[in-house]
Design a protein around this motif. Structure first.
Motif, PDB file in Angstrom:
ATOM      1  N   TYR A   1      59.898  55.965  71.850  1.00  0.00           N
ATOM      2  CA  TYR A   1      59.940  57.115  72.748  1.00  0.00           C
ATOM      3  C   TYR A   1      61.392  57.463  73.095  1.00  0.00           C
ATOM      4  N   ARG A   2      62.168  56.418  73.403  1.00  0.00           N
ATOM      5  CA  ARG A   2      63.573  56.656  73.749  1.00  0.00           C
ATOM      6  C   ARG A   2      64.361  57.204  72.573  1.00  0.00           C
TER       7      ARG A   2
ATOM      8  N   ASP B   1      47.021  59.112  89.790  1.00  0.00           N
ATOM      9  CA  ASP B   1      47.687  58.050  89.044  1.00  0.00           C
ATOM     10  C   ASP B   1      47.767  58.488  87.589  1.00  0.00           C
ATOM     11  N   ALA B   2      48.773  57.968  86.909  1.00  0.00           N
ATOM     12  CA  ALA B   2      48.929  58.284  85.491  1.00  0.00           C
ATOM     13  C   ALA B   2      48.743  56.992  84.715  1.00  0.00           C
TER      14      ALA B   2
ATOM     15  N   TRP C   1      52.822  49.913  86.315  1.00  0.00           N
ATOM     16  CA  TRP C   1      54.038  49.819  85.500  1.00  0.00           C
ATOM     17  C   TRP C   1      55.271  49.737  86.383  1.00  0.00           C
TER      18      TRP C   1
ATOM     19  N   LYS D   1      69.776  53.980  79.566  1.00  0.00           N
ATOM     20  CA  LYS D   1      70.078  52.931  78.609  1.00  0.00           C
ATOM     21  C   LYS D   1      71.270  53.329  77.742  1.00  0.00           C
TER      22      LYS D   1
ATOM     23  N   PHE E   1      52.896  52.593  77.652  1.00  0.00           N
ATOM     24  CA  PHE E   1      54.152  51.881  77.910  1.00  0.00           C
ATOM     25  C   PHE E   1      54.781  52.503  79.152  1.00  0.00           C
TER      26      PHE E   1
ATOM     27  N   GLU F   1      57.843  58.256  90.234  1.00  0.00           N
ATOM     28  CA  GLU F   1      58.285  59.251  91.210  1.00  0.00           C
ATOM     29  C   GLU F   1      57.508  60.549  91.049  1.00  0.00           C
TER      30      GLU F   1
ATOM     31  N   ALA G   1      63.675  54.133  88.286  1.00  0.00           N
ATOM     32  CA  ALA G   1      63.836  55.469  87.761  1.00  0.00           C
ATOM     33  C   ALA G   1      65.149  55.661  87.039  1.00  0.00           C
TER      34      ALA G   1
ATOM     35  N   ALA H   1      50.584  54.077  86.270  1.00  0.00           N
ATOM     36  CA  ALA H   1      52.014  54.268  86.535  1.00  0.00           C
ATOM     37  C   ALA H   1      52.473  53.410  87.712  1.00  0.00           C
TER      38      ALA H   1
ATOM     39  N   LYS I   1      56.938  50.671  71.402  1.00  0.00           N
ATOM     40  CA  LYS I   1      56.573  52.067  71.658  1.00  0.00           C
ATOM     41  C   LYS I   1      57.594  52.719  72.579  1.00  0.00           C
ATOM     42  N   ASP I   2      57.973  51.964  73.601  1.00  0.00           N
ATOM     43  CA  ASP I   2      58.966  52.453  74.539  1.00  0.00           C
ATOM     44  C   ASP I   2      60.257  52.798  73.799  1.00  0.00           C
TER      45      ASP I   2
ATOM     46  N   GLY J   1      47.350  50.198  82.605  1.00  0.00           N
ATOM     47  CA  GLY J   1      48.521  51.027  82.312  1.00  0.00           C
ATOM     48  C   GLY J   1      48.822  52.076  83.360  1.00  0.00           C
TER      49      GLY J   1
ATOM     50  N   GLU K   1      63.262  58.972  70.163  1.00  0.00           N
ATOM     51  CA  GLU K   1      62.905  60.385  69.963  1.00  0.00           C
ATOM     52  C   GLU K   1      63.624  61.268  70.962  1.00  0.00           C
ATOM     53  N   LYS K   2      63.631  60.802  72.219  1.00  0.00           N
ATOM     54  CA  LYS K   2      64.298  61.578  73.267  1.00  0.00           C
ATOM     55  C   LYS K   2      65.738  61.812  72.911  1.00  0.00           C
TER      56      LYS K   2
ATOM     57  N   ASP L   1      50.257  49.826  66.848  1.00  0.00           N
ATOM     58  CA  ASP L   1      49.054  49.068  67.223  1.00  0.00           C
ATOM     59  C   ASP L   1      48.403  48.510  65.982  1.00  0.00           C
TER      60      ASP L   1
ATOM     61  N   THR M   1      49.457  55.099  81.020  1.00  0.00           N
ATOM     62  CA  THR M   1      50.245  55.239  79.795  1.00  0.00           C
ATOM     63  C   THR M   1      50.297  53.909  79.045  1.00  0.00           C
TER      64      THR M   1
ATOM     65  N   PHE N   1      54.159  47.141  73.358  1.00  0.00           N
ATOM     66  CA  PHE N   1      54.489  48.240  74.273  1.00  0.00           C
ATOM     67  C   PHE N   1      55.990  48.490  74.335  1.00  0.00           C
TER      68      PHE N   1
ATOM     69  N   TYR O   1      52.625  56.070  67.530  1.00  0.00           N
ATOM     70  CA  TYR O   1      52.359  54.919  68.396  1.00  0.00           C
ATOM     71  C   TYR O   1      51.204  54.097  67.829  1.00  0.00           C
ATOM     72  N   ALA O   2      50.209  54.821  67.322  1.00  0.00           N
ATOM     73  CA  ALA O   2      49.031  54.127  66.817  1.00  0.00           C
ATOM     74  C   ALA O   2      49.371  53.237  65.616  1.00  0.00           C
TER      75      ALA O   2
ATOM     76  N   GLY P   1      60.504  57.277  85.637  1.00  0.00           N
ATOM     77  CA  GLY P   1      60.436  58.494  86.430  1.00  0.00           C
ATOM     78  C   GLY P   1      59.014  58.937  86.683  1.00  0.00           C
TER      79      GLY P   1
END
Lengths: 459, 188
Positions: free
Chosen positions: A448-449, B40-41, A218, A6, B45, B52, A2, A215, A444-445, A213, A451-452, A24, B43, A441, A20-21, B49
């Motif tokens: 996502y980061r 469950d989710a 992962w 980074k 990627f 959790e 968690a 959670a 994509k990750d 995929g 963008e955040k 792919d 995704t 993947f 994202y697409a 968090g």
């Protein structure tokens, strides 16, 4: 995993706007549609496959006649076989370094290049492994190198660096393959879901092993991947250190140097990054992936090449310095390198590995693909020369002048070396065709980061 | 089905599809706060968090890697000790029989080898993979879970699960689509 925060990403590692697409589509297309590969791919594969026949021929002749067909002699018992073994295994190291070390130190720019760097590692280790295997002369009994209970009631000598080598290289090959396959699983799932023909869907479906995929998956996956990276990092350092001990543990002048382990490791990373650049630059051009493998990536790879190059060159200077502090044999070895029969190769080595990379100090050169290709090709040649300087040049004039002899590779030596290069090319281009050569993947990750971060939020 | 029983309701759970990771994260947090535990989710990627948020915590992988590494180390030690000291002692340059520093590379490589193999196969095993069939694959549009969509699935096994209430709750999460997910066979 968690609380993994980074490093801030200051410069965009992916340029342009993508969904994202799109990733792919761009990466998956290369795997799912032959039409995505044009003439360059066909030409390279054809060259690779044709050339790989040299390897088959060289091995065939070797097995038929015995290793007398090679140029090895006394005192130069190690020639092309060990030079090329060390050269190839060194090339492999950048792959593990990019995957593992950069993951561990949270360098996100690894994401676009780690996959094919890992593939390169595996193929380079395959080429490397051929040499010691064939150098035994009777590869069909190579399993004698492993400890197994046998009717001779004998065990390998675990005090020998050559046995350490067997353990190190086979462990390295196993872990590299696992690491690579493990990283591919989620991408196999993406390909399974994108594939349109039933057969292709089935193949990637089998490989994905039902990855969905989740959670929970992962969560375990990420912790396993991170630990695997943590395990691979000391492994990659140990492999080349152990290879260097093959030399350093002996008392041959020019080999018995405590500097060898770190300097071999730096040299391996140096050679590996050169090979990554040699492949990355044409691939990104052919497949128009400059938004994923950006100039920034090239710049950073060039910086690593420059840094490790300086370490290697420092090693060369230290070897000279040591030898003049040492005894007459060491001094003779060094002056033999400076002005002996192979002196040209020695000075070429200093040029390719010492001087040429220095042009990367100029920032503009680090983003110029032509200059980078020139330097990285130079480094590949230079690293090969380094092994030539260490092995035959140290052996051919040892303690006893009466046993001195020159070493010249035979046509079979050269054919086998060329053959492994073509074999490597074949595998690389098959890889580009059938597996996603950029990690879908993780890209994509990364998006996502980014963008955040742009939106100013953490979590 | 079959076995002479009444055909069972094959409902596996209710899934909600989102087109942004942050929406999924919010939804998962709300579901946990609403008292749901078995969910469950899914995704494309890893999202940090999210484990959790769905109330998942597990460190079996890390422990098993540690113990495998330890076993590798001791195994390497046992191998070199037994072969070089007990079964086939060699005098090399007058070194002691148990010259452990020269055995260290072997012990080290065995450690990494066992730990690495355990990392990959342990992770797969704890995840229950390979398992090519799973009810959640029947969720509407699920092939996009490996591409660009984000799914949350509350399972029927959850004590708080109620076909009507849970559906209502899921509808309130702002998903693109909420759907019932059915298994292909009994056992769920």
């Amino acid at each position: 995993m968690a609380a993994v925060e980074k490093e801030p990403i200051n410069e965009p590692l992916i340029t342009g706007e993508h969904t994202y697409a799109d990733f792919d589509e761009q990466i998956g297309r290369l795997v799912l549609h032959q039409s995505a590969h044009g003439r360059p791919w066909q030409a390279m594969l054809a060259i690779g496959i044709l050339g790989a026949h040299l390897l088959l021929l060289a091995i065939g002749v070797l097995l038929w006649q015995g290793i007398g067909v090679w140029g090895n002699n006394q005192p130069v018992a190690w020639g092309f076989d060990i030079i090329n073994f060390v050269w190839w295994i060194g090339i492999g190291h950048a792959g593990t370094l990019i995957s593992a070390v950069l993951l561990l130190v949270r360098q996100q720019w690894r994401n676009s290049i780690n996959r094919f760097a890992e593939a390169m590692t595996i193929f380079a280790v395959m080429c490397a492994g051929l040499y010691p295997l064939l150098h035994t002369g009777r590869p069909w009994v190579a399993y004698w190198l492993f400890p197994y209970p046998n009717v001779l009631a004998m065990w390998p000598n675990f005090r020998s660096p050559l046995v350490w080598d067997v353990f190190a290289v086979s462990t390295y090959a196993t872990i590299s393959i696992l690491f690579w396959f493990f990283g591919l699983i989620p991408d196999f799932a993406t390909l399974r879901d994108k594939a349109t023909t039933p057969l292709v869907k089935k193949i990637y479906g089998l490989l994905a092993m039902g990855w969905r995929g989740s959670a929970q998956h992962w969560s375990r996956y990420e912790s396993a991947y991170l630990i695997l990276a943590g395990l691979s990092t000391p492994l990659v350092l140990s492999v080349h250190s152990i290879v260097s001990l093959d030399f350093a543990v002996s008392i041959v002048p020019g080999w018995n140097v405590t500097l060898f382990p770190p300097y071999f490791v730096a040299g391996a990373v140096f050679a590996g990054f050169a090979m990554v650049l040699t492949f990355a630059i044409p691939l990104r051009k052919i497949y128009k992936l400059d938004h994923l493998i950006t100039d920034l990536h090239l710049d950073w790879m060039a910086k690593i090449m420059l840094t490790t190059g300086l370490i290697v060159f420092y090693g060369y200077l230290m070897e000279v310095y040591y030898s003049f502090l040492g005894n007459e044999y060491e001094m003779f070895m060094t002056s033999n390198r400076f002005s002996g029969p192979y002196a040209t190769l020695f000075w070429l080595l200093w040029f390719f590995n010492g001087l040429l990379p220095l042009i990367l100090f100029i920032p503009k050169n680090r983003r110029n693909t032509k200059i980078l290709l020139l330097v990285s090709t130079g480094v590949s040649i230079g690293m090969w020369l380094e092994r030539f300087v260490i092995i035959p040049m140290s052996l051919h004039r040892d303690y006893l002048p009466s046993s001195w002899q020159m070493y010249y590779p035979t046509v079979w030596d050269i054919m086998m070396f060329a053959g492994t290069i073509f074999f490597f090319i074949t595998l690389m281009f098959l890889f580009v065709r059938f597996l996603p050569f950029i990690n879908i993947f993780e890209v994509k990750d990364l998006k996502y980061r980014m963008e955040k971060q742009r939106d100013g939020g953490g979590h | 089905m079959g076995h002479g029983h009444e055909p069972k309701d094959l409902l596996y759970g209710i899934s909600a599809e989102f087109d942004h990771a942050d929406d999924l994260m919010r939804a998962a947090n709300r579901a946990r706060e609403a008292g749901y535990k078995v969910m469950d989710a899914y995704t494309p990627f890893p999202i940090h968090g999210l484990d959790e948020a769905i109330g998942f915590r597990d460190s079996k992988v890390a422990y098993s890697i540690f113990f495998a590494g330890l076993a590798g180390f001791l195994g390497g030690l046992a191998l070199t000790y037994y072969t070089s000291v007990i079964d086939y002692p060699l005098n090399i340059g007058g070194r002691p029989k148990f010259s452990w520093p020269s055995f260290f590379p072997i012990m080290y490589e065995c450690t990494i080898l066992l730990a690495g193999i355990t990392a990959v196969f342990g992770c797969l095993a704890f995840n229950g993979l390979p398992r090519p069939n799973h009810p959640v694959f029947n969720a509407n549009n699920f092939e996009r879970a490996s591409q660009d969509r984000f799914f949350l699935c509350i399972e029927r096994k959850d004590e708080a699960f109620d076909k009507v209430e849970t559906k209502k709750f899921m509808d309130s999460l702002g998903a693109i689509k909420v759907d019932f997910v059915y298994a292909d066979e009994e056992g769920w």
